[in-house]
Design an enzyme around this catalytic site. Structure first.
Site, PDB file in Angstrom:
ATOM      1  N   LYS A  80      -4.803   6.543  -6.841  1.00 32.90           N
ATOM      2  CA  LYS A  80      -4.618   5.087  -6.762  1.00 32.90           C
ATOM      3  C   LYS A  80      -3.124   4.751  -6.704  1.00 32.90           C
ATOM      4  O   LYS A  80      -2.311   5.388  -7.385  1.00 32.90           O
ATOM      5  CB  LYS A  80      -5.271   4.436  -7.991  1.00 32.90           C
ATOM      6  CG  LYS A  80      -5.377   2.922  -7.934  1.00 32.90           C
ATOM      7  CD  LYS A  80      -6.094   2.359  -9.177  1.00 32.90           C
ATOM      8  CE  LYS A  80      -6.205   0.839  -9.116  1.00 32.90           C
ATOM      9  NZ  LYS A  80      -6.858   0.285 -10.322  1.00 32.90           N
ATOM     10  N   SER A 155     -10.432  -3.200  -9.307  1.00 27.08           N
ATOM     11  CA  SER A 155      -9.248  -3.119  -8.460  1.00 27.08           C
ATOM     12  C   SER A 155      -9.116  -1.777  -7.732  1.00 27.08           C
ATOM     13  O   SER A 155      -8.401  -1.697  -6.749  1.00 27.08           O
ATOM     14  CB  SER A 155      -7.998  -3.364  -9.297  1.00 27.08           C
ATOM     15  OG  SER A 155      -7.805  -2.312 -10.229  1.00 27.08           O
ATOM     16  N   SER A 179     -12.133  -1.877 -13.592  1.00 30.41           N
ATOM     17  CA  SER A 179     -11.566  -1.528 -12.291  1.00 30.41           C
ATOM     18  C   SER A 179     -11.939  -0.141 -11.774  1.00 30.41           C
ATOM     19  O   SER A 179     -11.671   0.170 -10.619  1.00 30.41           O
ATOM     20  CB  SER A 179     -10.038  -1.652 -12.314  1.00 30.41           C
ATOM     21  OG  SER A 179      -9.667  -2.998 -12.209  1.00 30.41           O
TER      22      SER A 179
END
Lengths: 488, 476
Positions: A80, A155, A179
Site C-alpha cells: 500500500k 482505503s 480499511s
C-alpha cells in the site's frame, strides 16, 4: 495447471523452495498478469519490474547455494502507498507527497524481505488512508475486479483489488477503521487487521496513531497466517508494539472449532444490514454451527456511538499527524508563497484533497480549547465503554461474528456527495479498532449482482490464533468458492 | 506607593544524555548543520518516537534533588503549533501530568534561607534552530538540536527580587551540575531562563498583570532584566497606566526590555496525549534506585566539609560551589594533603591560574595528587612556600610533577647553615646603611634584609633559618 499468478504464497513458496519453479519465473508470471489486467483495474500506482526480478534472482541464488530464503520464498507482494519503502515513491496517494522517496524501509518491509518476499510495486489507496472507496486517491481510480463500475472499497482498495485480480499473492494494507476488512469484503479476499500493537507501525505513514494497524490481504486463510508469522512481533522502533511471543499461526489452522462459543452482537444484525448480506452472514454462521460452534447472543450497547467516537479520535490524531506536511522539508511546496504562513496555507490548500482537509479541520476543532472536553475527552471515555463492552462479551464467547460491510461494492460516485453515507460503510469494522481487537474478513459467497459478500470475525486482543482458526474452519467447510472475477 | 514584585521562573535545561530523547542521534553541540539528524528527528513520514530511558532517569534524579514528588504514572502529550523549527509541527511534551511536581529548592540570599516552590519539572523535546543570516532571502533550519532532551522546571511565584532570581538560578545550576544531568551552559543554550514578573502595591493580596521576559543570555542578564522590568511596571502603574500581558525581550546593550508578542495572540496548542508513546510508569523500586544513586548534594557536602575538614563556612561554600572543585579537594586530601592547606592552595594560587587561563578545575593539568605532593615538599622543608608558588605555576603550564620541576630547576631549599651564613654575611656587607638602622633600633629593617637574602639565594633559602641567622649575625 493454473498459472503461477493464480497461486497462493504457500504454494509458491514451497514450489520455489522445492525447486519446482524459480522465483524469477513466478515474478515474471505476476508482472505479465499486471501488464495484462491492471490497465482495467488500476490497482498499482507503481510497478517495479526490474527490482522485482532482481529480488527474485537473489532468492533463486540463495536456493542455488543451498540456503533457505524464508517462508515467503519468491512470493510476490504488493505494498500500500502508505508504507515507506526506499524503493520507488511513498506518496500516500496524495499530491502533497508526489515524488517523495522515503530514506528508509518500514520495519515490516525489512521483515518481509528477510523472509524471501518479492515486492512488485505500490498500490493505490484513499489519500492518507481516509476513505472507504479509494475514490479519494489523487493518483488514479481503482476499480473492483468483480465489476469495473464499482469501487474496490477503501482505503486499501488497490491492495484488495490486486489480490482479487491475481496481481500479487499477498498485499499489505493498513486498517484504521476497516480499511483492510471492508475492501477485502468488497473484492472477495481475506483481510486481517491484527491486534493493535501486534505489528510494528514504524514506516507506516500515520493517519490515526492509536488506531492504525498494518495487515495482509490474501487469497486464503493459510496465506494470512503465513504473512502474520512474518509481520507480527515487537519492534524496538515502535514503543506501542507489544513485547509478546508470536506463535506459529499456521499451527492454529486445525479445522477444529468444536465447543467454540461464537458471539453474535445483536446491535450488528438490525435493519441497517442489507437483506442479502444478512442472509450470507447467517449462512456462514450455520456452517460454523455445523462444525460444532455454539452460537450465543452478546450485547455491545455502546456500539451505537462507535462511528461518532471514531470520527472524533481519528480526526484529532490526523490533524496532528498531517501537520508535518508543510512544504518545509519534503514533498510539495506551493511556489507562490511570500512568507512562511502563506507557504503553509497555500501548500496545504493546494495539495490536500477535500476529504483530508475536512478531517484536518474536524480534528483541529475537536481539540480546540473549549471543545476538548466536550468532544475529544468524551470520545476517549466512550471509547473505553466500547472496549468494556467487548471485554464483557468475551467472557461469554471466544469469537464474535458480524457482517464486514452493510452492502457489497457500490458504484463510483454513489456515496461521494454525502460523507456521512460513506462513513457508514465502516459501521461494522470501526469498533474493532477502537477496542484494539484483531479482526478478519473473509468471503462468504457472491450476491445476486455477482459481487462478493464478506463475514467478519473478531477475538480478544492478541488472540489471532483463534481468529484464524475460526476463519480457516469456515473456509474449509463452507463449500463456497467465489471463482475468479470476470476480468481478462 | 510601595510596591512588591512577584516573580516565577521557567527554566529549560538540556539534559546531557548521549542520544536524543526519541532517536539515537548524538546530542553533541556545535556539529556541522544537519549532521546529527535522522528520519525521526527530521519528522519524516512514518517515523515513531521511542523515549530515551536515560532521559527519564536523569529527569527523576533532578526531580528528587528538587524535592519533587515523582509521578508513578505520567504521559507525554502533543503540543501543536506550526513553525519551521518544529519537525512534526507538534512538540512532544508533557501537559497535565508532569514527571515531577510539588518540589522546593532552598536558596540563600543575604544569609537568609528562602524556600522556593517547584511547581513541576517535565520532559520535552527541543526544537530545531532557524537561521536568517544565509542571505538571498533564504532562511535555514539546523535540525541538530531537534529532539535534544529538555527538562522544563517551573517555580511557584515565590521569588520577590532580582537577587532572589539570581540566587535561584545559581543554586539550580549548581545542583543540576552536581547531578551531572546538564551542562547548564547558557552560551550554548543548554540552560534557558524565562521570568514571569508582576508588581502589586505592598500589602495587597492580588497579584498584578505579569509580563514574561525571554531570551536573556546570562544569569546577571536575567537579574538586570528583572530589575528593569520591576521598575518599568511600577512606573507604568504610577503614571496611571496598565500593564499588558505580553512576552518581552531583553536588549542587553541598551539594558531594557521590549515588547515582543502580546498574549492576546496566544496560541491554542490543542494538547492531547501522544498516542505513539506508552505511559511512563516510574514505580517505587525505580525511584529508590535513582534516589540511592544520587550524589551528595552541595548543601550536605558543605556541612561535611566544615565538620570533617574544619573549613570555615566561606571556604566550604567556595569549595563546594562545583562538584569538580569539591572532588578535587577530596582527591588531594586522599593523596595525603592537609585539607586546610590544600583548600588554601586551591582557592588561592590554583584558582588564580585557572581564572587567568579561563579553565575549569577539571581541565587543569595539575592533578590533585600533584598538588598534594607539592604541599608535602613544602611541609618537609624541601622547598619554601614561595618556591611552591613558582612550582605550581610550572606544574600548571607543563603538567610536570613537582619533584621533577624542583630537581630540574635546582629549587631545593637551602637549609645548610654554612651556605646560608655566607649569603647573609655578603648581604650585610652590601647593605651597611640598613645594618646601621637596625642597630639603631629600627627592627623592621630585618624584613628588607630577609628579602635581600632570599633574592640572593633566588628564593631557595629557608626563610625561618635566614631570619634566625640574620639576628645572630647582627647581634654579633
Amino acid at each position: 495447471m493454473a498459472a503461477w499468478h493464480e497461486k497462493t504464497a504457500h504454494e509458491i513458496s514451497s514450489a520455489v523452495r522445492g525447486k519446482q519453479v524459480s522465483a524469477v519465473e513466478v515474478a515474471t508470471s505476476f508482472l505479465d498478469r499486471i501488464a495484462a489486467v491492471d490497465g482495467n483495474v488500476d490497482a498499482y500506482t507503481q510497478v517495479w519490474p526490474e527490482y522485482a526480478l532482481a529480488q527474485a534472482q537473489a532468492v533463486d541464488a540463495k536456493i542455488a547455494r543451498g540456503e533457505d530464503p524464508g517462508i515467503l520464498s519468491g512470493a510476490p507482494i504488493g505494498i500500500k502507498e502508505v508504507i515507506c519503502t526506499e524503493q520507488g515513491y511513498t506518496t500516500c496517494s496524495s499530491k502533497i507527497l508526489e515524488g517523495y522517496q522515503s530514506p528508509y524501509d518500514a520495519t515490516i518491509i525489512k521483515k518481509l524481505a528477510a523472509a524471501g518476499a518479492v515486492f512488485l510495486g505500490k498500490l493505490n489507496m484513499d489519500e492518507f488512508a481516509m476513505g472507504s472507496s479509494t475514490e479519494n486517491s489523487a493518483i488514479k481510480t481503482t476499480k473492483n475486479p468483480w465489476n469495473l463500475k464499482c469501487v474496490p472499497g477503501g482505503s486499501s482498495g488497490g491492495s484488495a483489488a490486486a489480490v482479487s485480480a491475481d496481481m500479487c499473492t499477498i498485499s499489505l494494507g493498513s486498517d484504521t477503521g476497516g480499511s483492510i476488512r471492508q475492501p477485502a469484503c468488497l473484492c472477495g479476499c481475506v483481510g486481517v487487521k491484527p491486534t493493535y500493537g501486534r505489528v510494528s507501525r514504524f514506516g507506516l505513514v500515520a493517519f490515526a496513531s492509536s488506531l492504525d494497524q498494518i495487515g495482509p490481504f490474501s487469497k486464503d486463510v493459510e496465506d494470512a497466517a503465513l504473512a502474520l508469522n512474518v509481520l507480527c512481533g515487537k519492534d524496538p522502533m515502535d514503543a506501542t508494539s507489544a513485547d509478546l511471543p508470536v506463535p506459529d499461526f499456521t499451527q492454529a489452522l486445525t479445522g477444529d472449532i468444536k465447543g467454540l462459543r461464537l458471539g453474535m452482537p445483536k446491535q450488528c444484525f438490525t435493519e441497517a444490514l442489507g437483506a442479502e448480506m444478512r442472509e450470507k452472514v447467517m449462512a456462514a454462521i450455520e456452517v460454523l454451527k455445523k462444525q460444532g460452534a455454539e452460537v450465543v447472543e452478546v450485547s455491545l450497547p455502546a456500539l451505537d456511538y462507535a462511528l461518532a467516537v471514531y470520527y472524533i479520535i481519528c480526526t484529532a490524531e490526523a490533524s496532528a499527524n498531517l501537520a508535518r506536511f508543510d512544504g518545509v522539508r519534503y514533498g510539495f511546496r506551493h511556489p507562490e508563497a511570500k512568507d512562511v504562513r502563506e507557504m503553509y496555507v497555500k501548500t496545504k490548500s493546494a495539495a490536500f484533497g477535500p476529504e483530508v482537509q475536512r478531517r484536518i479541520m474536524l480534528g483541529t476543532y475537536v481539540l480546540s480549547s473549549g471543545y476538548y472536553d466536550a468532544y475529544y475527552l468524551k470520545a476517549q471515555k466512550v471509547r473505553r465503554l466500547i472496549k468494556e463492552d467487548f471485554d464483557r462479551a468475551f467472557t461469554q464467547c471466544d469469537a464474535i461474528v458480524t457482517p464486514t460491510s452493510p452492502t457489497p461494492a457500490f458504484e463510483f460516485g454513489s456515496k461521494t456527495a454525502d460523507p456521512l453515507e460513506m462513513y457508514l460503510s465502516d459501521i461494522y469494522t470501526i469498533a474493532t479498532n477502537l477496542a484494539t481487537l484483531p479482526g478478519l474478513s473473509l468471503p462468504c459467497g457472491l450476491c445476486a449482482s455477482g459481487l462478493p459478500a464478506g463475514v467478519q470475525f473478531m477475538t480478544k486482543p492478541f488472540d489471532e490464533s483463534t481468529l484464524l482458526r475460526v476463519a480457516h474452519c469456515y473456509e474449509k467447510n463452507s463449500g463456497i468458492t467465489l471463482g475468479k472475477p470476470p476480468i481478462a | 506607593m510601595e510596591y512588591e514584585a512577584v516573580i516565577g521562573m521557567e527554566v529549560h535545561v538540556e539534559i546531557n544524555t548521549h542520544s536524543k530523547i526519541f532517536c539515537a542521534c548524538s546530542t553533541a553541540f556545535n556539529a556541522p548543520a544537519n549532521t546529527n539528524v535522522c528520519p525521526i528527528c527530521l519528522g519524516m513520514p512514518g517515523v515513531l518516537p521511542v523515549l530515551n530511558r536515560e532521559m527519564v532517569n536523569k529527569s527523576v534524579a533532578a526531580g528528587l534533588a528538587l524535592n519533587c514528588t515523582i509521578s508513578r504514572w505520567s504521559k507525554m502529550d502533543r503540543k501543536n503549533y506550526f513553525y519551521p523549527d518544529m519537525a512534526k509541527n507538534y512538540q512532544i511534551s508533557q501537559y497535565d501530568l508532569p514527571l515531577c511536581y510539588k518540589g522546593r529548592l532552598d536558596i540563600e540570599v543575604d544569609g537568609q534561607v528562602k524556600s522556593i516552590g517547584i511547581t513541576r519539572a517535565h520532559m520535552e523535546e527541543d526544537t530545531a534552530r532557524n537561521t536568517h543570516t544565509l542571505g538571498g532571502g533564504i532562511s535555514g533550519v539546523d535540525f541538530n538540536r531537534s529532539g535534544v532532551p529538555l527538562l522544563e522546571i517551573v517555580t511557584e511565584p515565590d521569588l520577590r527580587s532580582a537577587q532572589d532570581a539570581y540566587a535561584y538560578l545559581t543554586t539550580l545550576k549548581q545542583i543540576l551540575q552536581y547531578l551531572d544531568v546538564s551542562d547548564c551552559n547558557m552560551e550554548e543554550g543548554s540552560l534557558r531562563a524565562e521570568a514571569n514578573i508582576s508588581v502589586h502595591p505592598k500589602g495587597s493580596k492580588e497579584f498584578g498583570t505579569k509580563t514574561e521576559v525571554k531570551n536573556v543570555a546570562s544569569f546577571s542578564g536575567v537579574a538586570k532584566a528583572i530589575e528593569f522590568e520591576i521598575a518599568r511596571q511600577i512606573e507604568v502603574l504610577e503614571s496611571g497606566g496598565k500593564i499588558s500581558q505580553e512576552t518581552r525581550g531583553w536588549d542587553a546593550n541598551r539594558g531594557i526590555t521590549f515588547s515582543q508578542r502580546s498574549k492576546e495572540s496566544a496560541h491554542d496548542y490543542r494538547y492531547f496525549p501522544e498516542p505513539d508513546l506508552m505511559p511512563i510508569v516510574v514505580d517505587e523500586a525505580w525511584e529508590q534506585r535513582i534516589r540511592k544513586s544520587l550524589p551528595e548534594l552541595p548543601l550536605a557536602k558543605k556541612r561535611r566539609f566544615k565538620e570533617q575538614y574544619g573549613l570555615s563556612d566561606y571556604d566550604a561554600t567556595v569549595l563546594t560551589s562545583t562538584r569538580a572543585m569539591a572532588d578535587y579537594l577530596e582527591a588531594a586530601v586522599q593523596a595525603g594533603a592537609d585539607a586546610k592547606k590544600a583548600a588554601n592552595w586551591i582557592m588561592g594560587d590554583l584558582q588564580a591560574l585557572l581564572t587567568d587561563a579561563k579553565q575549569e578545575i577539571q581541565e587543569c593539568k595539575v592533578p590533585p595528587a600533584g598538588l598534594a605532593e607539592m604541599i608535602q615538599l613544602i611541609e618537609s622543608g624541601t622547598i619554601s612556600g614561595k618556591i611552591g608558588k613558582d612550582v605550581l605555576v610550572e606544574m600548571f603550564a607543563s603538567g610536570k610533577g613537582p619533584k621533577a620541576i624542583v630537581e630540574e630547576k635546582g629549587l631545593v631549599q637551602i637549609t645548610d647553615e654554612g651556605a646560608l651564613v655566607a649569603i647573609v654575611r655578603k648581604v650585610l656587607a652590601d647593605n651597611p646603611q640598613q645594618v646601621e638602622q637596625f642597630k639603631a633600633g629600627k627592627d623592621r629593617v630585618i624584613g628588607f634584609l630577609v628579602g635581600q637574602v632570599m633574592k640572593a639565594s633566588r628564593g631557595k633559602a629557608n626563610p625561618e633559618k635566614v631570619n634566625e641567622i640574620l639576628r645572630k649575625e647582627l647581634s654579633a
